[in-house]
Design a protein around this motif. Structure first.
Motif, PDB file in Angstrom:
ATOM      1  N   ARG A 133     -11.769   0.736   5.196  1.00 37.39           N
ATOM      2  CA  ARG A 133     -10.800   0.857   4.642  1.00 37.39           C
ATOM      3  C   ARG A 133      -9.590   1.295   5.689  1.00 37.39           C
ATOM      4  NH1 ARG A 133     -11.036   4.891  -0.140  1.00 37.39           N
ATOM      5  NH2 ARG A 133     -13.191   4.133  -0.601  1.00 37.39           N
ATOM      6  N   LEU A 134      -9.414   2.156   6.390  1.00 39.12           N
ATOM      7  CA  LEU A 134      -8.477   2.174   7.235  1.00 39.12           C
ATOM      8  C   LEU A 134      -7.801   1.186   8.253  1.00 39.12           C
ATOM      9  CD1 LEU A 134      -9.492   5.509   8.445  1.00 39.12           C
ATOM     10  CD2 LEU A 134      -7.740   4.699   6.940  1.00 39.12           C
ATOM     11  N   ARG A 135      -8.889   0.272   8.340  1.00 37.18           N
ATOM     12  CA  ARG A 135      -8.228  -0.742   8.645  1.00 37.18           C
ATOM     13  C   ARG A 135      -8.374  -1.740   8.228  1.00 37.18           C
ATOM     14  NH1 ARG A 135     -13.102  -3.278  12.367  1.00 37.18           N
ATOM     15  NH2 ARG A 135     -13.216  -4.963  11.706  1.00 37.18           N
ATOM     16  N   ALA A 136      -8.007  -1.738   6.556  1.00 39.41           N
ATOM     17  CA  ALA A 136      -7.070  -2.828   6.069  1.00 39.41           C
ATOM     18  C   ALA A 136      -6.032  -2.202   5.112  1.00 39.41           C
ATOM     19  CB  ALA A 136      -7.709  -2.852   4.250  1.00 39.41           C
ATOM     20  N   GLU A 137      -5.897  -0.647   5.548  1.00 39.88           N
ATOM     21  CA  GLU A 137      -4.730   0.065   5.369  1.00 39.88           C
ATOM     22  C   GLU A 137      -3.417  -0.330   6.812  1.00 39.88           C
ATOM     23  OE1 GLU A 137      -3.045   1.436   2.955  1.00 39.88           O
ATOM     24  OE2 GLU A 137      -4.367   0.654   1.917  1.00 39.88           O
ATOM     25  N   ARG A 138      -4.363  -0.193   8.109  1.00 39.03           N
ATOM     26  CA  ARG A 138      -3.661  -0.724   8.861  1.00 39.03           C
ATOM     27  C   ARG A 138      -2.730  -1.860   9.498  1.00 39.03           C
ATOM     28  NH1 ARG A 138      -6.912  -1.595  13.730  1.00 39.03           N
ATOM     29  NH2 ARG A 138      -7.990  -3.197  12.159  1.00 39.03           N
ATOM     30  N   ASP A 139      -4.098  -3.058   8.800  1.00 35.19           N
ATOM     31  CA  ASP A 139      -3.371  -5.093   8.735  1.00 35.19           C
ATOM     32  C   ASP A 139      -2.004  -4.702   7.637  1.00 35.19           C
ATOM     33  OD1 ASP A 139      -4.847  -5.413  10.386  1.00 35.19           O
ATOM     34  OD2 ASP A 139      -6.754  -6.015   9.047  1.00 35.19           O
ATOM     35  N   ARG A 140      -1.947  -3.770   6.184  1.00 30.79           N
ATOM     36  CA  ARG A 140      -1.073  -3.746   5.397  1.00 30.79           C
ATOM     37  C   ARG A 140       0.287  -3.069   5.983  1.00 30.79           C
ATOM     38  NH1 ARG A 140       0.600  -0.130   0.841  1.00 30.79           N
ATOM     39  NH2 ARG A 140      -0.580   1.170   1.312  1.00 30.79           N
ATOM     40  N   LEU A 141       0.507  -1.965   6.533  1.00 28.93           N
ATOM     41  CA  LEU A 141       1.601  -1.777   7.339  1.00 28.93           C
ATOM     42  C   LEU A 141       1.676  -2.254   7.973  1.00 28.93           C
ATOM     43  CD1 LEU A 141      -0.399   2.255   8.281  1.00 28.93           C
ATOM     44  CD2 LEU A 141       1.359   1.496   6.554  1.00 28.93           C
ATOM     45  N   VAL A 142       0.912  -3.218   9.335  1.00 32.97           N
ATOM     46  CA  VAL A 142       1.470  -4.210  10.392  1.00 32.97           C
ATOM     47  C   VAL A 142       2.338  -5.395   9.439  1.00 32.97           C
ATOM     48  CG1 VAL A 142       0.887  -6.095  11.763  1.00 32.97           C
ATOM     49  CG2 VAL A 142       0.034  -3.760  12.356  1.00 32.97           C
ATOM     50  N   ALA A 143       1.939  -5.574   8.369  1.00 37.11           N
ATOM     51  CA  ALA A 143       2.575  -6.516   7.550  1.00 37.11           C
ATOM     52  C   ALA A 143       3.404  -6.105   7.076  1.00 37.11           C
ATOM     53  CB  ALA A 143       1.486  -7.436   6.232  1.00 37.11           C
ATOM     54  N   GLU A 144       3.421  -5.191   5.870  1.00 37.33           N
ATOM     55  CA  GLU A 144       4.462  -4.422   4.984  1.00 37.33           C
ATOM     56  C   GLU A 144       6.103  -4.200   6.657  1.00 37.33           C
ATOM     57  OE1 GLU A 144       4.242  -3.350   1.505  1.00 37.33           O
ATOM     58  OE2 GLU A 144       2.334  -3.824   1.433  1.00 37.33           O
ATOM     59  N   LEU A 145       5.211  -3.296   7.491  1.00 40.08           N
ATOM     60  CA  LEU A 145       6.014  -3.034   8.334  1.00 40.08           C
ATOM     61  C   LEU A 145       7.830  -4.395   9.197  1.00 40.08           C
ATOM     62  CD1 LEU A 145       5.030  -0.353  10.807  1.00 40.08           C
ATOM     63  CD2 LEU A 145       6.643  -0.227   8.652  1.00 40.08           C
ATOM     64  N   ARG A 146       6.456  -5.303   9.488  1.00 39.80           N
ATOM     65  CA  ARG A 146       7.240  -6.532   9.738  1.00 39.80           C
ATOM     66  C   ARG A 146       8.114  -7.308   8.276  1.00 39.80           C
ATOM     67  NH1 ARG A 146       2.180  -9.310  12.769  1.00 39.80           N
ATOM     68  NH2 ARG A 146       2.839  -8.275  14.680  1.00 39.80           N
ATOM     69  N   ALA A 147       7.691  -7.168   7.598  1.00 42.85           N
ATOM     70  CA  ALA A 147       8.506  -8.160   6.011  1.00 42.85           C
ATOM     71  C   ALA A 147       9.401  -6.937   5.825  1.00 42.85           C
ATOM     72  CB  ALA A 147       7.764  -7.750   4.796  1.00 42.85           C
ATOM     73  N   VAL A 148       9.924  -5.666   6.537  1.00 41.94           N
ATOM     74  CA  VAL A 148      11.428  -4.990   6.565  1.00 41.94           C
ATOM     75  C   VAL A 148      11.675  -5.341   7.344  1.00 41.94           C
ATOM     76  CG1 VAL A 148      10.463  -3.398   4.240  1.00 41.94           C
ATOM     77  CG2 VAL A 148      10.361  -3.060   7.188  1.00 41.94           C
ATOM     78  N   GLY A 149      11.306  -6.098   8.652  1.00 44.30           N
ATOM     79  CA  GLY A 149      12.142  -6.586   9.774  1.00 44.30           C
ATOM     80  C   GLY A 149      11.790  -5.722  10.931  1.00 44.30           C
ATOM     81  N   CYS A 150      10.910  -4.764  11.059  1.00 41.54           N
ATOM     82  CA  CYS A 150      10.578  -4.468  12.084  1.00 41.54           C
ATOM     83  C   CYS A 150      10.046  -4.880  12.490  1.00 41.54           C
ATOM     84  CB  CYS A 150       9.893  -2.816  11.430  1.00 41.54           C
ATOM     85  SG  CYS A 150      10.641  -1.143  10.473  1.00 41.54           S
ATOM     86  N   GLU A 151      10.540  -4.210  14.242  1.00 45.55           N
ATOM     87  CA  GLU A 151       8.961  -5.186  15.229  1.00 45.55           C
ATOM     88  C   GLU A 151       7.879  -4.116  15.242  1.00 45.55           C
ATOM     89  OE1 GLU A 151      11.495  -5.444  18.943  1.00 45.55           O
ATOM     90  OE2 GLU A 151       9.260  -4.891  19.910  1.00 45.55           O
ATOM     91  N   VAL A 152       7.288  -5.121  15.165  1.00 49.42           N
ATOM     92  CA  VAL A 152       5.225  -4.273  15.336  1.00 49.42           C
ATOM     93  C   VAL A 152       4.611  -5.109  15.927  1.00 49.42           C
ATOM     94  CG1 VAL A 152       3.633  -3.465  13.759  1.00 49.42           C
ATOM     95  CG2 VAL A 152       5.456  -3.803  12.915  1.00 49.42           C
ATOM     96  N   THR A 153       4.280  -3.770  16.997  1.00 45.26           N
ATOM     97  CA  THR A 153       3.038  -4.158  18.004  1.00 45.26           C
ATOM     98  C   THR A 153       2.029  -4.379  16.712  1.00 45.26           C
ATOM     99  OG1 THR A 153       3.940  -2.479  19.511  1.00 45.26           O
ATOM    100  CG2 THR A 153       1.892  -3.769  20.648  1.00 45.26           C
ATOM    101  N   ALA A 154       1.336  -5.874  17.533  1.00 47.75           N
ATOM    102  CA  ALA A 154      -0.282  -6.099  16.738  1.00 47.75           C
ATOM    103  C   ALA A 154      -1.031  -5.007  16.827  1.00 47.75           C
ATOM    104  CB  ALA A 154      -0.748  -7.101  17.790  1.00 47.75           C
TER     105      ALA A 154
END
Ligand code: PMP
Length: 394
Positions: free
Chosen positions: A307-328
């Protein structure tokens, strides 16, 4: 590195805000070791905030059946508290060896496992045994700052080798830094805190070879977050490599940060070396009993990892969607930015806090780190980021 928002203030230990000056005594007024003067203790602020996503803890409390089992095991241990605990923690080390064997497919024996009060203590014991005055340790930074701080605390010199701009470990640069400094201990943190970056097996092998050619030195692979990784543990690399150590913890994936239980897997000779410096009876009977209860419930504890891995991936995707630079990220946290406006990342840290969300400013320029929490906590965090980004664009 910026300490703002991450640590206490140097030189004011014992001083109370507003206390009369004449009695104020700071660390620097004491006959303290020179290398500790003017320094700040490590520590993320433990603030009373609604959403705390700053210390990479697991947001899910222990399940009730485990809480009950801990109470049972601890009650049993309490009856023997007039005696010192098992100094070698053999039952616990056997349990950890079993867990490692089962999850990595690599056979691990009890003699090749050591346990201590958090992996921080494991790292401290390794540096006491393999570092110390006149010796040096090297790490690829930005990385887990305690590697360098524990080096300092043990009188070990610290060499900060840089990571590439994308926070990966560049093999050629790593070889060069190791050849040039011939460190006694090399740290490779994978997945790396605070960036989330996984270090590939080939890179760790290249580091190991370079470290053996240069000294030979001990290579410590810090796998505190490995259960959240897309890739496998590097533990099988310890086979035939007696100078390679893998350190682990029950603080993250097991959701037991309050337990304080870290461990390592390595050649049994490394465990023998660590026993030369460990305090006698360092692991209390209560800790051993609690950790054994937790190991009985490994599958229940680890069920939140997916569940936490899925939430981590969601955070990455949504932060990118708002224009943040996100480290894999391969960990249970995500590094995001890039905040180069006035006040830099720290100003954004403060504004997120104003919105009731505590994240971490690790001092990486322009970047902040957020721990994957429950879906509700992550929603609150993402709403706060969107609000701050909107204010920023005004
Ligand atoms: N290694 C890394 C990379 C960490 O991030 C941490 C905790 N933040 C630790 C080790 C230490 O964890 P503990 O002492 O709780 O096992």
């Amino acid at each position: 590195m910026s300490n703002a928002g991450t640590t206490g203030t140097a030189g004011t230990a014992g001083a109370v805000a507003g206390a009369p000056e004449p009695h104020a005594l700071g660390v620097d007024d004491l006959p303290v070791r020179d290398e500790l003067r003017g320094k700040s203790p490590y520590g993320a602020p433990q603030l009373d905030v609604a959403v705390r996503l700053n210390t990479n803890e697991n947001p899910y409390p222990l399940p009730e059946e485990l809480v009950a089992r801990i109470a049972e095991r601890v009650t049993e241990a309490a009856r023997g508290l007039n005696r010192y605990p098992d100094r070698d923690a053999l039952e616990l080390r056997a349990g950890l060896a079993h867990y490692l064997t089962r999850t990595t497919g690599h056979p691990v024996e009890t003699a090749g496992v050591w346990a201590a009060n958090g992996s921080n203590e494991v790292i401290q014991q390794l540096l006491q045994a393999f570092g110390g005055p006149g010796r040096t340790a090297l790490g690829f930074e930005p990385s887990y700052s305690m590697h360098g701080l524990i080096a300092r605390g043990t009188g070990t010199g610290w060499v900060s080798a840089p990571r590439a701009a994308d926070y990966t470990v560049d093999v050629a640069a790593a070889r060069e830094a190791i050849a040039e400094n011939a460190p006694d201990v090399v740290f490779v943190c994978t997945p790396n805190n605070p960036t989330g970056t996984a270090v590939p097996e080939e890179t760790v092998l290249a580091v190991y070879e370079a470290a053996q050619a240069a000294k030979p030195s001990l290579v410590v692979v810090d796998e505190a977050y490995v259960e959240f990784s897309h890739g496998a543990s590097l533990l099988p690399l310890t086979e035939g490599r007696p100078h390679l150590v893998v350190s682990r913890t029950m603080s993250k994936a097991f959701g037991a940060a309050g337990l304080r239980l870290g461990y390592l897997a390595a050649h049994p000779a490394v465990v023998d070396a660590v026993q030369l410096v460990r305090l006698p009876y360092h692991l209390s009977a209560v800790t051993q009993a609690t950790a054994l209860a937790a190991l009985e419930h490994t599958d229940t504890l680890l069920r939140y990892v997916e569940r936490l891995r899925a939430e981590r991936d969601r955070l990455v995707a949504e932060l990118r969607a708002v224009g943040c630079e996100v480290t894999a990220s391969d960990a249970n946290f995500v590094q995001f930015g890039s905040f180069d406006g006035p006040g830099g990342a720290h100003a954004v840290w403060q504004r997120l806090l104003d919105h009731g969300v505590l994240v971490r400013d690790n001092g990486v320029p322009g970047m902040l780190r957020v721990t994957a929490g429950t879906p509700e906590e992550n929603d609150a965090f993402l709403d706060a980021v969107r609000a701050v980004m909107k204010e920023n664009s005004r």
